[in-house]
Structures are given as structure tokens and as C-alpha cells.
Scaffold this motif. Sequence first.
Motif, PDB file in Angstrom:
ATOM      1  N   ALA A   1     -39.626 -52.058   7.784  1.00  0.00           N
ATOM      2  CA  ALA A   1     -40.541 -51.971   8.834  1.00  0.00           C
ATOM      3  C   ALA A   1     -40.152 -51.298  10.335  1.00  0.00           C
ATOM      4  N   ALA A   2     -38.718 -51.935  10.565  1.00  0.00           N
ATOM      5  CA  ALA A   2     -37.870 -51.541  11.746  1.00  0.00           C
ATOM      6  C   ALA A   2     -38.046 -49.820  11.673  1.00  0.00           C
ATOM      7  N   SER A   3     -37.785 -49.094  10.839  1.00  0.00           N
ATOM      8  CA  SER A   3     -37.717 -47.890  10.616  1.00  0.00           C
ATOM      9  C   SER A   3     -39.123 -47.035  11.188  1.00  0.00           C
ATOM     10  N   GLN A   4     -40.216 -47.904  10.955  1.00  0.00           N
ATOM     11  CA  GLN A   4     -41.590 -47.181  11.148  1.00  0.00           C
ATOM     12  C   GLN A   4     -41.983 -47.371  12.600  1.00  0.00           C
ATOM     13  N   LEU A   5     -41.364 -48.156  13.290  1.00  0.00           N
ATOM     14  CA  LEU A   5     -41.780 -48.710  14.500  1.00  0.00           C
ATOM     15  C   LEU A   5     -41.645 -47.321  15.563  1.00  0.00           C
TER      16      LEU A   5
ATOM     17  N   SER B   1     -29.497 -52.442  13.724  1.00  0.00           N
ATOM     18  CA  SER B   1     -28.698 -51.820  14.934  1.00  0.00           C
ATOM     19  C   SER B   1     -29.238 -52.255  16.197  1.00  0.00           C
ATOM     20  N   PRO B   2     -28.580 -52.274  17.135  1.00  0.00           N
ATOM     21  CA  PRO B   2     -29.047 -52.945  18.209  1.00  0.00           C
ATOM     22  C   PRO B   2     -30.026 -52.333  18.867  1.00  0.00           C
ATOM     23  N   LEU B   3     -30.389 -51.124  18.805  1.00  0.00           N
ATOM     24  CA  LEU B   3     -31.753 -50.500  19.158  1.00  0.00           C
ATOM     25  C   LEU B   3     -33.028 -50.713  18.322  1.00  0.00           C
ATOM     26  N   SER B   4     -32.818 -50.996  17.135  1.00  0.00           N
ATOM     27  CA  SER B   4     -33.696 -51.356  16.174  1.00  0.00           C
ATOM     28  C   SER B   4     -33.937 -52.884  16.330  1.00  0.00           C
ATOM     29  N   ALA B   5     -33.018 -53.782  16.404  1.00  0.00           N
ATOM     30  CA  ALA B   5     -33.520 -55.097  16.680  1.00  0.00           C
ATOM     31  C   ALA B   5     -34.190 -55.256  17.903  1.00  0.00           C
TER      32      ALA B   5
ATOM     33  N   SER C   1     -29.505 -68.645  12.153  1.00  0.00           N
ATOM     34  CA  SER C   1     -30.908 -69.102  11.733  1.00  0.00           C
ATOM     35  C   SER C   1     -32.096 -68.733  12.523  1.00  0.00           C
ATOM     36  N   SER C   2     -31.892 -68.299  13.800  1.00  0.00           N
ATOM     37  CA  SER C   2     -33.121 -67.754  14.685  1.00  0.00           C
ATOM     38  C   SER C   2     -33.570 -66.346  14.177  1.00  0.00           C
ATOM     39  N   TRP C   3     -34.880 -66.281  14.483  1.00  0.00           N
ATOM     40  CA  TRP C   3     -35.408 -64.800  14.043  1.00  0.00           C
ATOM     41  C   TRP C   3     -34.577 -63.986  14.790  1.00  0.00           C
ATOM     42  N   GLU C   4     -34.380 -64.085  16.186  1.00  0.00           N
ATOM     43  CA  GLU C   4     -33.504 -63.124  17.056  1.00  0.00           C
ATOM     44  C   GLU C   4     -32.100 -62.939  16.586  1.00  0.00           C
ATOM     45  N   ASN C   5     -31.368 -63.937  16.095  1.00  0.00           N
ATOM     46  CA  ASN C   5     -30.088 -63.701  15.469  1.00  0.00           C
ATOM     47  C   ASN C   5     -29.952 -63.089  14.239  1.00  0.00           C
ATOM     48  N   PHE C   6     -31.124 -63.288  13.274  1.00  0.00           N
ATOM     49  CA  PHE C   6     -31.465 -62.730  12.154  1.00  0.00           C
ATOM     50  C   PHE C   6     -31.728 -61.227  12.239  1.00  0.00           C
ATOM     51  N   CYS C   7     -32.201 -60.839  13.049  1.00  0.00           N
ATOM     52  CA  CYS C   7     -32.732 -59.390  13.258  1.00  0.00           C
ATOM     53  C   CYS C   7     -31.650 -58.570  13.800  1.00  0.00           C
TER      54      CYS C   7
END
Length: 327
Positions: free
Chosen positions: A251-255, A305-309, A294-300
Motif C-alpha cells: 500500500a505504501a508503494s502505491q501512495l 523507509s523513513p519517507l514511506s513511513a 506496538s503502536s501503529w506509528e512505531n510499527f510503520c
Amino acid sequence: MMSENALRDLNTLPMSERKNDSSSKGNFTKTCNGHTIENVDEPEKKSAASVCINGSEVVNAGVEVANTEVEYIESENLSDLEDVDTCIEELLPGLESKDWVRVVESLNNVRRLSIFHREAMHSMLGDLIPLVVKSLKNPRSAVCKTAIMTSADIFSAYNDDLVEILDPLLVQLLLKSSQDKRFVSEAAERALETLTTSVFPMSLLPKLQPYLKNRNPRIRAKASTCFCRSVPRLGVEGIHEYGIDKLIQVAASQLSDQLPESREAARTLLLELQTVYEKYPGLSTTVSEQPEISSWENFCQSKLSPLSAQAVLRVTNVAREGLVIGS
């Protein structure tokens, strides 16, 4: 594995498929008794006959340029066959015929067999699918659209039984859904919707994934939409088995894709994955290995990669803020 020829088919659309509807003189659509009837394109009016295909053929001999109409019958309006054995015997020769009227009639018989006599046609699928693909490639709109409708009925009838022979159909439907001729592209999109609701996503997603990187942006967009539509059907256990990590990376690659359709599909998928992750945090292997992630933020941030996250969190955080404000 997909053949190189199939992949090459995707990279460029034939010029004949790029013609816009408005450039075809005399091309119109009308409805009759709940069925769609369309005039074929002007270049196709070569036969000295007026034909209405609805289980019968009407011939008006001696006309130099015919007014040829094809009736597209919705699946729920198809009637059963009177002689199944004879129909099956004539099916493959009919699909191979050089007479386009006979081809369309045979395609509609494939649809009837799929709906009313699934088992009777099951053993023929290996021989039948290549002929349906051939009709999908046919430049005559009447044949092409009927083949698209046939594909949808085959998907509904045979589901996962098609997985091993699905690639050629998928290639053509992605192509047709991406072309400019609207009544063909809309039919192809409906067939793709049927595909994503008929074939188990664990089998379908690997088939779709290569097209997310296709050089044709319109192919990527249609594949992204299908991928996004399929993932929720996995369910929680299916997402865990497939790998939520992999799905988020896809999904991140399609953003950052060229077309809005791809980006919107990616956003929808990310919001779905975020909801599932936060409700069932044990889905990720990372959680069991490193409980602090455990958080969504940390998981992403741990998977991208930093830019994708950053891009993913921007999408999901904005959506969450909107929900809070809306409440």
C-alpha cells in the motif's frame, strides 16, 4: 508464471483500443426490456445483415451496409439451454468460428452453461479459457464486450478452480478496463469486481501484485483497486497469514503513484490495515519479537523507509483526526 508475451501485452494498449467513444460515428446505446442494445462501430458494419443476438438471428439480405445491433443480456436474464449436450458439442467450434455472430452466440452459451450447468462444462475450462481470451482481444466491440461478460459469469461459477489458468484473463481484463471505449471499460471493471469477490484473496493477491509495478499507470491503477478490494476478504486470520507487514509495504508503494485512482486505493487499504492492526496488535511478528514496537506509528517506522513511513502516517493520522472532529 506469466508469459513474457502476456506482460508485453500490458505495457502498451493497441491504438484501436485508445479511440474514444465520441470518435465512432453511429455508436449508441439503448435499453430494451431490461437488456442493453448497442450499435456496433461504423467500421464493423460490413455484413449484409441486420442481427439481433438473443438466442436467435435475424437476417435482412441484400443490404449493403447493415444496421447491426447486439443485445447484451445481463446474467440474471439469461435463459437455460434446451439441449445441453448439443450445446457443449458445438461450443469450442463455435468459439473458434470466423463468423462473429456465431462467436457471440457461443459466448452467451458459455455463460448459460456457467450459470445452469456448471459441472457439465468444468472439464472444458482448460480448452475454453484461451478461446474466451481470444474473443477478449477481438477488435469487434460486440465480441469483446460479450467475452467480458462471459468472464464475469465464469468467475462467479468456478471461483478458485480458475486460479491456475487465470493469468491470461486477468491480463486482458486489466487492459480492457483501462481503455477509452467506455462501454467496454465499464464492463471490464464489473468483471474485475466479480473476480475479486469470487476468487479467494489468498490466491488472487499474488496474481495481482506484479501488475502494481506495471509500466502502464492505468494498469497499475486498476490492479491497485482490485488489490484493495480483495484484502478485507482475507479476514483477520488471512491478513495474519499473508503478512500485514507485506500488505502495508504494498500500500505504501502505491501512495506516490502517478494516478489518483492508485493513490486512493492505497489510502483505503492503509486505513483498513490500521484498523485491523490496532484491534489485533498480535498480527505482526514484530510485536512478539519486540514488544516495545506496538503502536501503529512505531510499527510503520519499523517496516518502511523513513519517507514511506511519513507518507503512511500522514494519511492515517489525517483520517483519524477527521474522525475525532466529526464525532
